[in-house]
Scaffold this active site. Structure first.
Site, PDB file in Angstrom:
ATOM      1  N   GLY A  11       0.773  -1.146   0.105  1.00  0.00           N
ATOM      2  CA  GLY A  11      -0.018   0.201   0.020  1.00  0.00           C
ATOM      3  C   GLY A  11       0.924   1.423   0.176  1.00  0.00           C
ATOM      4  O   GLY A  11       1.946   1.164  -0.652  1.00  0.00           O
ATOM      5  N   CYS A  12       0.509   2.488   0.639  1.00  0.00           N
ATOM      6  CA  CYS A  12       0.899   3.529   0.994  1.00  0.00           C
ATOM      7  C   CYS A  12       2.349   3.234   1.481  1.00  0.00           C
ATOM      8  O   CYS A  12       2.505   2.711   2.581  1.00  0.00           O
ATOM      9  CB  CYS A  12       0.104   4.614   1.395  1.00  0.00           C
ATOM     10  SG  CYS A  12       1.051   6.236   1.636  1.00  0.00           S
TER      11      CYS A  12
END
Length: 178
Positions: A11-12
């Protein structure tokens, strides 16, 4: 024993970097991009989903303090390895779950850890496992983002719970406060 590198995406990159930076044995964690086409991609290009790069964190760690196996176990508790090209509200191939291995030993360890954790999830693990491609550090404003921006809404709502989870679950592995 010299440092090792681990390159991980879940993810981020802010959501991986911040929890890992608090662990004993982690010497550095650099947010960046890997696994796509073209050199030195920008954040905007990666976010477009057109380059194929993933947001990743390249971690330098001391394997005498934190083994690669244990680092991966922690990594797999701070993101959902069953979610294809998505983590929470962030979607696209740039947010895929990925382990880029730097040696055959890392590849073998990653396969073993993924097999071990599979029983903890109701859905199959979809984490990509590939040889480490070139790594490109993200722009300076992305580095150590959570520490520098703890009050930003994304940090409060998304990053902070992941940091808190690691603090609670792995308290014995946390570095001493400076």
């Amino acid at each position: 024993m010299p440092s090792e590198l681990a390159t991980l995406g879940g993810g981020c990159f802010w959501c991986i970097e911040a929890p890992l930076l608090q662990l004993q044995g982690v010497e550095s964690a650099v947010s960046g991009y890997a696994g796509g086409a073209g050199a030195n991609p920008s954040y905007e290009a990666v976010c477009s989903g057109m380059t194929g790069h993933a947001e990743v964190v390249q971690v330098a760690f001391d394997p005498a303090v934190l083994s690669y196996h244990d680092l991966l176990e922690i990594f797999f508790t701070i993101h959902d390895p069953t979610s294809l090209n998505r983590q929470g509200a962030d979607s696209g191939t740039q947010y895929r779950s990925v382990v880029f291995y730097h040696s055959e030993a890392q590849r073998s360890t990653a396969q073993a850890v993924m097999k071990e954790i599979a029983t903890a999830w109701e859905r199959p693990i979809v984490t990509e496992l590939s040889a480490a491609p070139p790594f490109y550090p993200a722009e300076s404003y992305h580095q150590d983002y959570f520490r520098r921006n703890p009050g930003k809404s994304y940090c409060v709502g998304v990053v902070a719970p992941k940091v808190a989870k690691v603090r609670a679950k792995y308290a014995a592995r946390l570095r001493s406060p400076a």
